[in-house]
Design a protein around this motif. Structure first.
Motif, PDB file in Angstrom:
ATOM      1  N   GLU A   1       0.791  -1.179  -0.254  1.00  0.00           N
ATOM      2  CA  GLU A   1       0.216   0.114  -0.013  1.00  0.00           C
ATOM      3  C   GLU A   1       0.844   1.338   0.033  1.00  0.00           C
ATOM      4  O   GLU A   1       0.577   2.136   0.800  1.00  0.00           O
ATOM      5  CB  GLU A   1      -0.868  -0.058   1.062  1.00  0.00           C
ATOM      6  N   GLU A   2       1.824   1.286  -0.896  1.00  0.00           N
ATOM      7  CA  GLU A   2       2.693   2.432  -1.058  1.00  0.00           C
ATOM      8  C   GLU A   2       3.622   2.681  -0.085  1.00  0.00           C
ATOM      9  O   GLU A   2       4.215   3.962   0.185  1.00  0.00           O
ATOM     10  CB  GLU A   2       1.967   3.593  -1.570  1.00  0.00           C
ATOM     11  N   GLU A   3       3.597   1.829   1.180  1.00  0.00           N
ATOM     12  CA  GLU A   3       4.393   2.279   2.435  1.00  0.00           C
ATOM     13  C   GLU A   3       5.483   1.089   2.567  1.00  0.00           C
ATOM     14  O   GLU A   3       5.188  -0.065   2.238  1.00  0.00           O
ATOM     15  CB  GLU A   3       3.284   2.086   3.633  1.00  0.00           C
ATOM     16  N   GLU A   4       6.699   1.598   3.188  1.00  0.00           N
ATOM     17  CA  GLU A   4       7.503   0.412   3.540  1.00  0.00           C
ATOM     18  C   GLU A   4       7.150  -0.298   4.769  1.00  0.00           C
ATOM     19  O   GLU A   4       7.126   0.271   5.935  1.00  0.00           O
ATOM     20  CB  GLU A   4       8.905   1.189   3.663  1.00  0.00           C
ATOM     21  N   ARG A   5       6.752  -1.576   4.682  1.00  0.00           N
ATOM     22  CA  ARG A   5       6.311  -2.331   5.884  1.00  0.00           C
ATOM     23  C   ARG A   5       7.119  -2.853   6.767  1.00  0.00           C
ATOM     24  O   ARG A   5       6.824  -2.865   7.806  1.00  0.00           O
ATOM     25  CB  ARG A   5       5.254  -3.189   5.081  1.00  0.00           C
ATOM     26  N   GLN A   6       8.149  -3.052   6.177  1.00  0.00           N
ATOM     27  CA  GLN A   6       9.456  -3.966   6.781  1.00  0.00           C
ATOM     28  C   GLN A   6      10.696  -3.693   6.116  1.00  0.00           C
ATOM     29  O   GLN A   6      10.658  -3.548   4.998  1.00  0.00           O
ATOM     30  CB  GLN A   6       9.105  -5.489   6.830  1.00  0.00           C
ATOM     31  N   ARG A   7      11.921  -3.507   6.863  1.00  0.00           N
ATOM     32  CA  ARG A   7      13.105  -3.276   6.562  1.00  0.00           C
ATOM     33  C   ARG A   7      13.997  -4.500   7.145  1.00  0.00           C
ATOM     34  O   ARG A   7      14.003  -4.642   8.452  1.00  0.00           O
ATOM     35  CB  ARG A   7      13.282  -1.993   6.747  1.00  0.00           C
ATOM     36  N   GLY A   8      14.941  -4.978   6.093  1.00  0.00           N
ATOM     37  CA  GLY A   8      16.077  -5.622   6.730  1.00  0.00           C
ATOM     38  C   GLY A   8      17.128  -4.826   7.379  1.00  0.00           C
ATOM     39  O   GLY A   8      17.205  -3.690   7.334  1.00  0.00           O
ATOM     40  N   ASN A   9      18.224  -5.353   7.390  1.00  0.00           N
ATOM     41  CA  ASN A   9      19.584  -4.659   7.977  1.00  0.00           C
ATOM     42  C   ASN A   9      20.239  -4.069   6.686  1.00  0.00           C
ATOM     43  O   ASN A   9      21.385  -4.360   6.579  1.00  0.00           O
ATOM     44  CB  ASN A   9      20.431  -5.793   8.658  1.00  0.00           C
ATOM     45  N   PHE A  10      19.690  -2.959   6.240  1.00  0.00           N
ATOM     46  CA  PHE A  10      20.663  -2.211   5.007  1.00  0.00           C
ATOM     47  C   PHE A  10      20.538  -0.687   5.503  1.00  0.00           C
ATOM     48  O   PHE A  10      19.593  -0.213   6.099  1.00  0.00           O
ATOM     49  CB  PHE A  10      19.693  -2.343   3.854  1.00  0.00           C
ATOM     50  N   PRO A  11      21.782  -0.317   5.128  1.00  0.00           N
ATOM     51  CA  PRO A  11      21.680   1.329   5.477  1.00  0.00           C
ATOM     52  C   PRO A  11      20.606   2.197   4.618  1.00  0.00           C
ATOM     53  O   PRO A  11      19.981   1.653   3.613  1.00  0.00           O
ATOM     54  CB  PRO A  11      23.256   1.513   5.021  1.00  0.00           C
ATOM     55  N   ASP A  12      20.585   3.421   5.123  1.00  0.00           N
ATOM     56  CA  ASP A  12      19.812   4.297   4.623  1.00  0.00           C
ATOM     57  C   ASP A  12      20.155   4.620   2.955  1.00  0.00           C
ATOM     58  O   ASP A  12      18.997   5.211   2.318  1.00  0.00           O
ATOM     59  CB  ASP A  12      19.643   5.623   5.482  1.00  0.00           C
ATOM     60  N   ARG A  13      21.166   4.229   2.700  1.00  0.00           N
ATOM     61  CA  ARG A  13      21.459   4.457   1.297  1.00  0.00           C
ATOM     62  C   ARG A  13      20.479   3.859   0.361  1.00  0.00           C
ATOM     63  O   ARG A  13      20.347   3.944  -0.809  1.00  0.00           O
ATOM     64  CB  ARG A  13      23.026   3.984   0.943  1.00  0.00           C
ATOM     65  N   PHE A  14      19.951   2.745   0.965  1.00  0.00           N
ATOM     66  CA  PHE A  14      18.974   1.986   0.411  1.00  0.00           C
ATOM     67  C   PHE A  14      17.529   2.266   0.308  1.00  0.00           C
ATOM     68  O   PHE A  14      17.051   2.272   1.653  1.00  0.00           O
ATOM     69  CB  PHE A  14      18.886   0.311   0.531  1.00  0.00           C
ATOM     70  N   SER A  15      16.886   2.758  -0.507  1.00  0.00           N
ATOM     71  CA  SER A  15      15.499   3.193  -0.409  1.00  0.00           C
ATOM     72  C   SER A  15      14.581   2.802  -1.438  1.00  0.00           C
ATOM     73  O   SER A  15      15.127   2.409  -2.521  1.00  0.00           O
ATOM     74  CB  SER A  15      15.592   4.779  -0.216  1.00  0.00           C
ATOM     75  N   GLY A  16      13.285   3.002  -1.333  1.00  0.00           N
ATOM     76  CA  GLY A  16      12.376   2.494  -2.158  1.00  0.00           C
ATOM     77  C   GLY A  16      11.178   3.119  -2.438  1.00  0.00           C
ATOM     78  O   GLY A  16      10.779   4.470  -1.829  1.00  0.00           O
ATOM     79  N   HIS A  17      10.230   2.670  -3.318  1.00  0.00           N
ATOM     80  CA  HIS A  17       9.031   3.574  -3.556  1.00  0.00           C
ATOM     81  C   HIS A  17       8.174   2.385  -3.954  1.00  0.00           C
ATOM     82  O   HIS A  17       8.622   1.604  -4.949  1.00  0.00           O
ATOM     83  CB  HIS A  17       9.276   4.681  -4.402  1.00  0.00           C
TER      84      HIS A  17
END
Lengths: 114, 112
Positions: free
Chosen positions: B51-67
């Protein structure tokens, strides 16, 4: 971090033989899945076994799950050269609530020779 | 019925650059997850969009982003590329909270 550990890392057999791969994991799970990957490309879903199931079959594939030992095995019967690939187990952590993400092992490389 | 499609197939970038990878989920799927697979390793979870939101994130730095877009397609952006970011990036789609995920063929990123 890796959750599952596949064993062996590599397996070489002749066509027609059976191939068995094992997977161990660390946490309680909702389910465990096996995937196949050819030549470092996309993953193909093979089979999903839920935490309340002990054995599941799909064609030449047989998967077992022992939650008390936190382990699973994948058996491929009557292997073919086309089965040559890397095989990964992936777990869906039981702590996941309302969403599902997968944690993969390092995989087993299977080579089936004609 | 089209499966999960990713673009581009291969990409070569220079250290410090930025990259955008794209994924279209399987028809009917609304959840997209991204994984990074280094050579000889299993895929590692980066993040998941629903639903266009990041629901869960693994152990990756903020350099990794999505949409994720309204049509459920997704992008993975990596800023300030490092040599260690060289890997196969896999996109997987699924429906809601269902676990069974369908993977694309991946994007092979090489950072030089």
């Amino acid at each position: 971090s890796q959750q599952g550990e596949e064993d062996p890392q590599a397996l070489s057999i002749q066509e027609g033989e059976n191939a068995t791969m094992n997977c161990s994991y660390k946490t309680s799970i909702n389910n465990l899945q096996w995937y196949r990957q050819n030549s470092g490309r996309g993953l193909v879903h093979l089979i999903l076994i839920r935490s309340n199931e002990r054995e599941k079959h799909s064609g030449r594939l047989r998967v077992t799950l022992d939650t008390s030992k936190k382990s699973s095995s994948l058996l491929i019967t009557a292997s073919r050269a086309a089965d040559t690939a890397s095989y990964f187990c992936a777990t869906d952590d039981a702590r996941n609530s309302g969403y599902s993400t997968l944690t993969f092992g390092k995989g087993t490389m299977l080579l089936v020779s004609p | 019925d089209a499966g999960v499609t990713q673009s581009p197939t291969h990409l070569i970038k220079t250290r410090g650059q930025q990259v955008t990878l794209r994924c279209s989920p399987k028809s009917g799927h609304d959840t997209v997850s991204w994984y990074q697979q280094a050579l000889g390793q299993g895929p590692q979870f980066i993040f998941q969009y629903y639903e266009e939101e990041e629901r869960q994130r693994g152990n990756f730095p903020d350099r990794f982003s999505g949409h994720q877009f309204p049509n459920y397609s997704s992008e993975l952006n990596v800023n300030a590329l490092l040599l260690g970011d060289s890997a196969l990036y896999l996109c997987a789609s699924s429906l809601g909270t269902e676990t069974e995920a369908f993977f694309g063929q991946g994007t092979r990123l090489t950072v030089v």
